[in-house]
Design a protein around this motif. Structure first.
Motif, PDB file in Angstrom:
ATOM      1  N   ARG A 230      68.251  40.102 -25.136  1.00  0.00           N
ATOM      2  CA  ARG A 230      67.614  39.346 -23.961  1.00  0.00           C
ATOM      3  C   ARG A 230      68.879  38.327 -23.433  1.00  0.00           C
ATOM      4  N   ALA A 231      68.818  38.135 -22.236  1.00  0.00           N
ATOM      5  CA  ALA A 231      69.711  37.462 -21.291  1.00  0.00           C
ATOM      6  C   ALA A 231      69.259  35.973 -21.335  1.00  0.00           C
ATOM      7  N   ALA A 232      70.341  35.241 -21.132  1.00  0.00           N
ATOM      8  CA  ALA A 232      70.053  33.634 -21.309  1.00  0.00           C
ATOM      9  C   ALA A 232      71.023  33.006 -20.401  1.00  0.00           C
ATOM     10  N   PHE A 233      70.536  31.816 -19.792  1.00  0.00           N
ATOM     11  CA  PHE A 233      71.299  31.042 -18.681  1.00  0.00           C
ATOM     12  C   PHE A 233      72.397  30.449 -19.512  1.00  0.00           C
ATOM     13  N   TYR A 234      73.858  30.586 -19.109  1.00  0.00           N
ATOM     14  CA  TYR A 234      74.874  29.587 -19.643  1.00  0.00           C
ATOM     15  C   TYR A 234      74.806  28.171 -18.767  1.00  0.00           C
ATOM     16  N   PRO A 235      74.766  27.210 -19.924  1.00  0.00           N
ATOM     17  CA  PRO A 235      74.225  25.690 -19.086  1.00  0.00           C
ATOM     18  C   PRO A 235      75.148  25.349 -18.486  1.00  0.00           C
ATOM     19  N   PHE A 236      76.601  25.584 -18.596  1.00  0.00           N
ATOM     20  CA  PHE A 236      77.486  24.778 -17.905  1.00  0.00           C
ATOM     21  C   PHE A 236      77.520  25.413 -16.421  1.00  0.00           C
ATOM     22  N   THR A 237      77.245  26.669 -16.077  1.00  0.00           N
ATOM     23  CA  THR A 237      77.063  27.077 -14.578  1.00  0.00           C
ATOM     24  C   THR A 237      75.758  27.701 -14.322  1.00  0.00           C
ATOM     25  N   SER A 239      71.306  27.426 -14.058  1.00  0.00           N
ATOM     26  CA  SER A 239      70.167  26.587 -14.216  1.00  0.00           C
ATOM     27  C   SER A 239      68.967  27.414 -13.670  1.00  0.00           C
ATOM     28  N   ALA A 240      67.721  26.778 -14.036  1.00  0.00           N
ATOM     29  CA  ALA A 240      66.630  27.620 -13.577  1.00  0.00           C
ATOM     30  C   ALA A 240      65.891  26.535 -12.395  1.00  0.00           C
ATOM     31  N   GLN A 241      66.553  25.385 -12.062  1.00  0.00           N
ATOM     32  CA  GLN A 241      65.788  24.673 -11.092  1.00  0.00           C
ATOM     33  C   GLN A 241      65.437  25.338  -9.851  1.00  0.00           C
ATOM     34  N   ASP A 242      66.328  26.092  -9.470  1.00  0.00           N
ATOM     35  CA  ASP A 242      65.997  26.647  -8.136  1.00  0.00           C
ATOM     36  C   ASP A 242      65.080  27.975  -8.058  1.00  0.00           C
ATOM     37  N   TYR A 243      64.688  28.276  -9.175  1.00  0.00           N
ATOM     38  CA  TYR A 243      63.685  29.457  -9.496  1.00  0.00           C
ATOM     39  C   TYR A 243      62.373  29.377  -9.914  1.00  0.00           C
ATOM     40  N   LEU A 260      52.859  27.325 -13.818  1.00  0.00           N
ATOM     41  CA  LEU A 260      54.277  27.489 -13.300  1.00  0.00           C
ATOM     42  C   LEU A 260      54.503  28.948 -13.282  1.00  0.00           C
ATOM     43  N   SER A 261      55.220  29.478 -12.190  1.00  0.00           N
ATOM     44  CA  SER A 261      55.592  30.842 -11.910  1.00  0.00           C
ATOM     45  C   SER A 261      57.457  30.745 -11.506  1.00  0.00           C
ATOM     46  N   TRP A 262      57.741  32.099 -11.358  1.00  0.00           N
ATOM     47  CA  TRP A 262      59.187  32.070 -11.246  1.00  0.00           C
ATOM     48  C   TRP A 262      59.361  32.327  -9.494  1.00  0.00           C
ATOM     49  N   LEU A 263      60.388  31.982  -8.913  1.00  0.00           N
ATOM     50  CA  LEU A 263      60.517  32.085  -7.468  1.00  0.00           C
ATOM     51  C   LEU A 263      61.897  32.941  -7.261  1.00  0.00           C
ATOM     52  N   THR A 264      61.703  34.097  -7.810  1.00  0.00           N
ATOM     53  CA  THR A 264      62.927  34.968  -7.590  1.00  0.00           C
ATOM     54  C   THR A 264      62.486  36.639  -7.899  1.00  0.00           C
ATOM     55  N   ASP A 265      63.298  37.340  -7.085  1.00  0.00           N
ATOM     56  CA  ASP A 265      62.786  38.978  -7.466  1.00  0.00           C
ATOM     57  C   ASP A 265      64.195  39.524  -8.036  1.00  0.00           C
ATOM     58  N   ASP A 266      64.984  38.700  -8.306  1.00  0.00           N
ATOM     59  CA  ASP A 266      66.214  39.257  -9.168  1.00  0.00           C
ATOM     60  C   ASP A 266      65.851  39.521 -10.509  1.00  0.00           C
ATOM     61  N   ALA A 267      66.157  40.799 -11.065  1.00  0.00           N
ATOM     62  CA  ALA A 267      65.511  41.280 -12.402  1.00  0.00           C
ATOM     63  C   ALA A 267      66.476  40.319 -13.235  1.00  0.00           C
ATOM     64  N   ILE A 269      67.707  37.397 -13.116  1.00  0.00           N
ATOM     65  CA  ILE A 269      67.505  36.006 -13.286  1.00  0.00           C
ATOM     66  C   ILE A 269      66.001  35.838 -13.854  1.00  0.00           C
ATOM     67  N   GLN A 270      65.186  36.776 -13.466  1.00  0.00           N
ATOM     68  CA  GLN A 270      63.714  36.679 -14.345  1.00  0.00           C
ATOM     69  C   GLN A 270      63.912  36.946 -15.677  1.00  0.00           C
ATOM     70  N   ALA A 271      64.846  37.827 -16.225  1.00  0.00           N
ATOM     71  CA  ALA A 271      64.885  37.877 -17.690  1.00  0.00           C
ATOM     72  C   ALA A 271      65.406  36.545 -18.256  1.00  0.00           C
ATOM     73  N   LYS A 272      66.385  35.878 -17.566  1.00  0.00           N
ATOM     74  CA  LYS A 272      66.864  34.780 -18.015  1.00  0.00           C
ATOM     75  C   LYS A 272      65.915  33.522 -18.108  1.00  0.00           C
ATOM     76  N   LEU A 273      64.977  33.609 -16.981  1.00  0.00           N
ATOM     77  CA  LEU A 273      63.888  32.571 -16.916  1.00  0.00           C
ATOM     78  C   LEU A 273      62.892  32.889 -18.017  1.00  0.00           C
ATOM     79  N   LYS A 274      62.457  33.985 -18.382  1.00  0.00           N
ATOM     80  CA  LYS A 274      61.834  34.552 -19.629  1.00  0.00           C
ATOM     81  C   LYS A 274      62.276  33.957 -20.900  1.00  0.00           C
ATOM     82  N   THR A 275      63.501  34.008 -21.057  1.00  0.00           N
ATOM     83  CA  THR A 275      64.289  33.621 -22.204  1.00  0.00           C
ATOM     84  C   THR A 275      64.093  32.205 -22.543  1.00  0.00           C
TER      85      THR A 275
END
Length: 372
Positions: A230-237, A239-243, A260-267, A269-275
């Motif tokens: 799975r993919a994950a957000f790198y915390p220094f660059t 974040s989830a706040q806009d999605y 709560l749900s996701w505000l993006t169609d980018d696959a 970013i969705q994967a990172k949000l899920k992680t």
């Protein structure tokens, strides 16, 4: 991470120096040879690690003994594998690059004995060696508690992972060394990625709920329950706040609930949000906080009529929390998200339902207590 870490977040000097010491040791363990003083650096950190050994009758293995145990296991490997271990650690120091191309199999070539010894040494460096007085002295007398205070000055008191809690309470008239502090989360857990146990970019404080109750030893790069990477957000660059967005659940619950749900169609970013959600259980935490909209209306908005409710929500939406407020006030981000949704819908049914719930539950306890 809900909020990214400030790029000016101070690094803990002890982690930087101990991470460099581990790299030095791995490099100098590549050739065949005995374990001796030259296996560690000649500087103050190397000396502190070498001098921290168990006494003749002592049972507990200390820093030097942990290095020696790993050295013994490394000598059982081929020189090519020892070289591979050093190069793996050296060439993957850029964690941002690693998050862009996740690899959960960095150390799978190691024997179980070698991996276990590496894990025990790395854990000891993080848990104990960082607090040795010679190490503190070599780091300009900056302790972990002092670094924690510096971290809060830059990133604030609110947990960067969830935005729901403070990372630790502050007590007045209490010196820094006696303040309570949050545990430092290993973004890449030290049990699965021991070469990052003291990597300064892999460690930062988050709240107890996120670190100890939710994340524990979850692997950011591999979902073990579903056996897939799975993919994950790198915390220094990142974040989830806009999605993220909040809205009413489309169900038949007797009380209005928020989802709560996701505000993006980018696959990706969705994967990172899920992680982020899987690791920190964000949806359950946020939806649990807002499970009673009636309580939010009473406790936060303090509305006494439908018109008052609408006016209060409009006022809150028109005055979004500042960056400073988001760092100081837990839940501020999520409350504004909630109000931004509520301002766009018909509030009459919600107001009526809240009144129905209040009448069903009887007289509010606070009013009864105030009247004596």
């Amino acid at each position: 991470m809900l909020f990214s870490l400030d790029l000016l977040t101070p690094k803990f000097v002890a982690f930087e120096k101990l991470n460099n010491e581990l790299l030095y040791f791995l490099e100098h363990a590549v050739p065949v040879g005995d374990f001796n003083r030259t296996c560690l650096s000649a500087g103050a950190i190397g000396k502190a690690c070498w001098d921290n050994a168990k006494r003749p009758k002592g049972k507990e293995k200390l820093t030097k003994d942990k290095f020696q145990a790993l050295h013994c296991e490394l000598q059982k490997l081929t020189q090519a594998d020892r070289q591979r271990l050093f190069e793996t650690a050296r060439d993957n120091q850029n964690l941002q690059g690693l998050f862009e191309a996740p690899n959960h199999q960095l150390l799978t070539f190691l024997t179980l004995g070698c991996f276990t010894a590496l894990k025990e040494l790395s854990s000891h460096l993080y848990c104990s060696t960082k607090s040795l007085q010679p190490v503190i002295d070599a780091c300009g007398s900056v302790t972990i508690n002092a670094h924690f205070e510096n971290f809060k000055r830059v990133n604030g008191e609110v947990c960067r992972a969830c935005g729901l809690e403070r990372i630790a309470p502050f007590r007045a008239d209490t010196p820094i060394e006696k303040q309570w502090r949050a545990d430092y989360d290993h973004l890449l857990c030290k049990s699965k990625y021991p070469i990052y146990a003291v990597h300064p970019n892999n460690l930062f404080p988050i709240c107890q709920t996120c670190n100890q109750d939710a994340k524990k030893a979850e692997d950011m790069f591999f979902c073990h329950s579903k056996k897939r990477p799975r993919a994950a957000f790198y915390p220094f660059t990142e974040s989830a706040q806009d999605y993220v967005k909040l809205a009413l659940k489309n169900d038949r619950d007797p009380e209005v609930c928020i989802q709560l749900s996701w505000l993006t169609d980018d696959a990706l970013i969705q994967a990172k949000l899920k992680t982020w959600d899987d690791v920190y259980q964000i949806k359950k935490l946020v939806e649990g906080r807002f499970i009673s909209l009636a309580n939010i209306i009473e406790d936060e908005l303090k509305a006494v009529s439908l018109d008052d409710l609408q006016a209060n929500i409009a006022r809150e939406v028109a005055r979004p929390p500042s960056a400073a407020t988001l760092k100081r006030k837990p839940e501020a981000f999520w409350l504004h998200k909630l109000y931004s949704y509520l301002v766009s819908i018909d509030l009459a049914p919600i107001w009526e339902q809240c009144h129905f719930i209040e009448e069903e539950h009887g007289e509010p306890g606070a009013e009864f207590i105030l009247r004596g």
